[in-house]
Design a protein around this motif. Structure first.
Motif, short mmCIF file in Angstrom:
data_model
loop_
_atom_site.label_atom_id
_atom_site.label_comp_id
_atom_site.label_asym_id
_atom_site.label_seq_id
_atom_site.Cartn_x
_atom_site.Cartn_y
_atom_site.Cartn_z
N ARG A 1 0.84 -1.20 0.00
CA ARG A 1 0.00 0.00 0.00
C ARG A 1 0.88 1.26 0.00
O ARG A 1 0.60 2.23 -0.72
CB ARG A 1 -0.92 -0.02 1.22
N GLU A 2 1.95 1.23 0.78
CA GLU A 2 2.85 2.39 0.84
C GLU A 2 3.55 2.61 -0.50
O GLU A 2 3.70 3.75 -0.95
CB GLU A 2 3.89 2.17 1.94
N LEU A 3 3.99 1.52 -1.13
CA LEU A 3 4.60 1.64 -2.44
C LEU A 3 3.61 2.21 -3.46
O LEU A 3 3.96 3.10 -4.25
CB LEU A 3 5.10 0.27 -2.92
N MET A 4 2.40 1.70 -3.43
CA MET A 4 1.40 2.17 -4.38
C MET A 4 1.11 3.66 -4.17
O MET A 4 0.97 4.42 -5.14
CB MET A 4 0.11 1.36 -4.24
N ARG A 5 1.04 4.08 -2.93
CA ARG A 5 0.78 5.49 -2.65
C ARG A 5 1.89 6.37 -3.23
O ARG A 5 1.63 7.40 -3.84
CB ARG A 5 0.63 5.72 -1.15
N ALA A 6 3.14 5.94 -3.05
CA ALA A 6 4.26 6.71 -3.58
C ALA A 6 4.19 6.82 -5.10
O ALA A 6 4.43 7.89 -5.68
CB ALA A 6 5.59 6.07 -3.16
N PHE A 7 3.83 5.72 -5.74
CA PHE A 7 3.76 5.72 -7.21
C PHE A 7 2.61 6.59 -7.70
O PHE A 7 2.78 7.39 -8.64
CB PHE A 7 3.60 4.29 -7.71
N LEU A 8 1.45 6.46 -7.10
CA LEU A 8 0.30 7.26 -7.53
C LEU A 8 0.55 8.74 -7.30
O LEU A 8 0.17 9.57 -8.14
CB LEU A 8 -0.96 6.80 -6.79
N ASP A 9 1.18 9.07 -6.20
CA ASP A 9 1.49 10.48 -5.94
C ASP A 9 2.42 11.03 -7.01
O ASP A 9 2.27 12.17 -7.46
CB ASP A 9 2.14 10.64 -4.56
N ALA A 10 3.41 10.21 -7.43
CA ALA A 10 4.35 10.65 -8.46
C ALA A 10 3.64 10.81 -9.80
O ALA A 10 3.93 11.77 -10.55
CB ALA A 10 5.50 9.66 -8.58
N LEU A 11 2.74 9.91 -10.13
CA LEU A 11 1.97 10.06 -11.37
C LEU A 11 1.11 11.31 -11.34
O LEU A 11 1.05 12.07 -12.32
CB LEU A 11 1.07 8.84 -11.58
N ARG A 12 0.44 11.52 -10.23
CA ARG A 12 -0.44 12.69 -10.12
C ARG A 12 0.36 13.99 -10.25
O ARG A 12 -0.11 14.96 -10.85
CB ARG A 12 -1.21 12.64 -8.80
N ALA A 13 1.58 14.01 -9.72
CA ALA A 13 2.43 15.20 -9.83
C ALA A 13 2.81 15.47 -11.28
O ALA A 13 3.12 16.62 -11.65
CB ALA A 13 3.69 15.02 -8.99
#
Length: 209
Positions: A148-160
């Motif tokens: 879940r933590e990895l996914m959050r980091a990736f989604l945040d980077a995509l959204r940025a």
């Protein structure tokens, strides 16, 4: 007492660890070393090209000692990535894994054929879900919230980067993986003739994570 595990950006020194994680999770979530004699084959498809072509979207779970024990990798633009794979990545690995004109008959031959056909990424799902990802964790690090933590980091980077939606593909037979993705808010994408795969997508908004 050592430092606890944490999420960080990929570093070039993580390459061997990424390959090892990929190999040990590439057989429907389990160890694939018995399937492929060359242990670089699966990483050359599903891990190394992402770290090479889009390192800013590569994140690892560090066990606290500097060792990567999980990762999430992907691209913000699947169409551009498939082109870069063919133009920039494939020449680096084609000598080790040459293409064959004969139809594949073994797991190794099937994966090599896939390696030489990066356009397989360009299904109809790309129209609404331009980004895609791969996420894997070594078994001892699963079911502890790190995915879940990895996914959050990736989604945040995509959204940025201004990317609104992302997809992934998984073997339909991998039931534990499907449960994991369902918990993270992914939903099934209707793709004609998906074969043994299921396609899932979600918004890059981190709500629910």
């Amino acid at each position: 007492m050592g430092q606890p595990a944490y999420i960080r950006s990929y570093r070039p020194g993580d390459r061997a660890a990424l390959a090892g994680i990929c190999v040990r999770t590439a057989d429907n979530g389990g160890d694939s070393r018995h399937l492929y004699a060359d242990q670089e084959l699966m990483p050359s498809l599903f891990a190394a090209p992402y770290a090479y072509l889009e390192p800013d979207l590569a994140f690892v779970l560090d066990d606290g000692s500097g060792q990567a024990v999980g990762y999430v990798l992907g691209t913000a633009d699947t169409t551009a990535f498939a082109a870069a794979f063919r133009e920039r990545w494939l020449p680096l690995v084609a000598g080790r894994f040459p293409a064959s004109e004969e139809p594949p008959t073994t797991p190794t031959e099937e994966m090599i054929a896939l390696l030489h056909r990066p356009e397989h990424m360009l299904g109809p799902q790309v129209a609404d879900y331009p980004a895609h990802l791969h996420i894997d964790l070594l078994p001892p690090w699963q079911r502890k919230g790190h995915g879940r933590e990895l996914m959050r980091a990736f989604l945040d980077a995509l959204r940025a980067k201004g990317v609104a939606d992302v997809y992934l593909s998984m073997l339909t037979a991998n039931k534990p993986a499907r449960l994991f993705y369902d918990r993270l808010g992914f939903h099934e994408i209707d793709v004609p003739d998906p074969g043994p795969l299921t396609y899932l997508g979600r918004s890059t908004e981190s709500a629910g994570l």
